[in-house]
Design an enzyme around this catalytic site. Structure first.
Site, PDB file in Angstrom:
ATOM      1  N   GLY A  32       0.803  -1.214   0.000  1.00 47.58           N
ATOM      2  CA  GLY A  32       0.000   0.000   0.000  1.00 47.58           C
ATOM      3  C   GLY A  32       0.835   1.262   0.000  1.00 47.58           C
ATOM      4  N   ALA A  85      -2.641   0.274   7.422  1.00 46.30           N
ATOM      5  CA  ALA A  85      -4.004  -0.158   7.747  1.00 46.30           C
ATOM      6  C   ALA A  85      -4.980   0.833   7.139  1.00 46.30           C
ATOM      7  CB  ALA A  85      -4.209  -0.247   9.253  1.00 46.30           C
ATOM      8  N   GLU A 105      -0.893 -10.486   3.809  1.00 48.29           N
ATOM      9  CA  GLU A 105      -0.561  -9.621   4.945  1.00 48.29           C
ATOM     10  C   GLU A 105      -0.829 -10.323   6.271  1.00 48.29           C
ATOM     11  OE1 GLU A 105      -1.393  -5.327   2.729  1.00 48.29           O
ATOM     12  OE2 GLU A 105      -2.955  -6.238   3.943  1.00 48.29           O
TER      13      GLU A 105
END
Length: 216
Positions: A32, A85, A105
């Site tokens: 991410g 997150a 993950e």
């Protein structure tokens, strides 16, 4: 009046996490935009570390910054895993998987002695809310989706491991209860609800200040 610079906050949290890594460690790298801010300062430290990556994108970025990335096949534990997150609640429950990598993950976080979460100031929430990422087996997909009627399959749904990515759009309520319901659905490989027991530390950047939350 301008709002928070979330990219700068992600960089601040990522740099704080990079400082936790020591030579000789086996390190799991998440997926991410926040992890994308982690890799450059980690590579710049030129430590003697071995990494595993939860996505091809992270692996390519890590290799480009000089990190030693190995397949996560014969490695049975990690010293440290670092990941972002989508949401963090006050107890340390997480929603992860906005990038569709929550299965990898979860495996990497569970294999690590310490799991450190890095986040900008928009990620903490009072209560977790939809969407919750899900990964399904392709086999029996239509039947599995009947068991999770609020799940919506994404437009580009296939993971590197052949799973189908969707998002749960129902009420989250008590995350432990929902996690138990989702865990019981045959054909649902994983979901994006990560319990506090899996999390060691959350680093939340608010402007130039990085708040440290010790969870587990």
């Amino acid at each position: 009046m301008t709002g928070p610079d979330y990219k700068a906050e992600k960089r601040a949290a990522a740099e704080a996490a990079a400082a936790l890594v020591e030579s000789g460690m086996w390190v799991g790298l998440g997926t991410g935009t926040t992890v994308a801010e982690l890799v450059p300062p980690l590579g710049a430290r030129r430590l003697d570390i071995t990494c595993v990556a939860t996505s091809p994108a992270t692996e390519q970025l890590a290799v480009a910054h000089g990190l030693d990335v190995r397949p996560f096949t014969d490695i049975d534990r990690l010293d440290l895993a670092i990941d972002g997150a989508d949401q963090v609640d006050p107890l340390g429950w997480l929603i992860k998987g906005g990038g569709g990598a929550q299965t990898r993950e979860r495996i990497v976080a569970a294999a690590a002695d310490r799991f450190v979460v890095i986040a900008s100031s928009d990620k903490p929430v009072d209560r977790l809310h939809a969407p919750v990422p899900l990964e399904f087996l392709a086999f029996g997909l239509a039947a599995t989706l009947r068991a999770v009627p609020t799940a919506v399959v994404r437009n580009a749904p296939v993971t590197p491991d052949g799973g189908i990515i969707a998002d749960y759009h129902g009420e989250v309520g008590d995350p432990a209860t929902l996690a138990g319901v989702l865990d019981a659905v045959p054909g649902l490989v994983s979901h994006g609800l990560f319990p506090p027991a899996m999390v060691s530390t959350v680093l939340i950047a608010r402007g130039d200040v990085v708040e440290v939350r010790q969870i587990g």
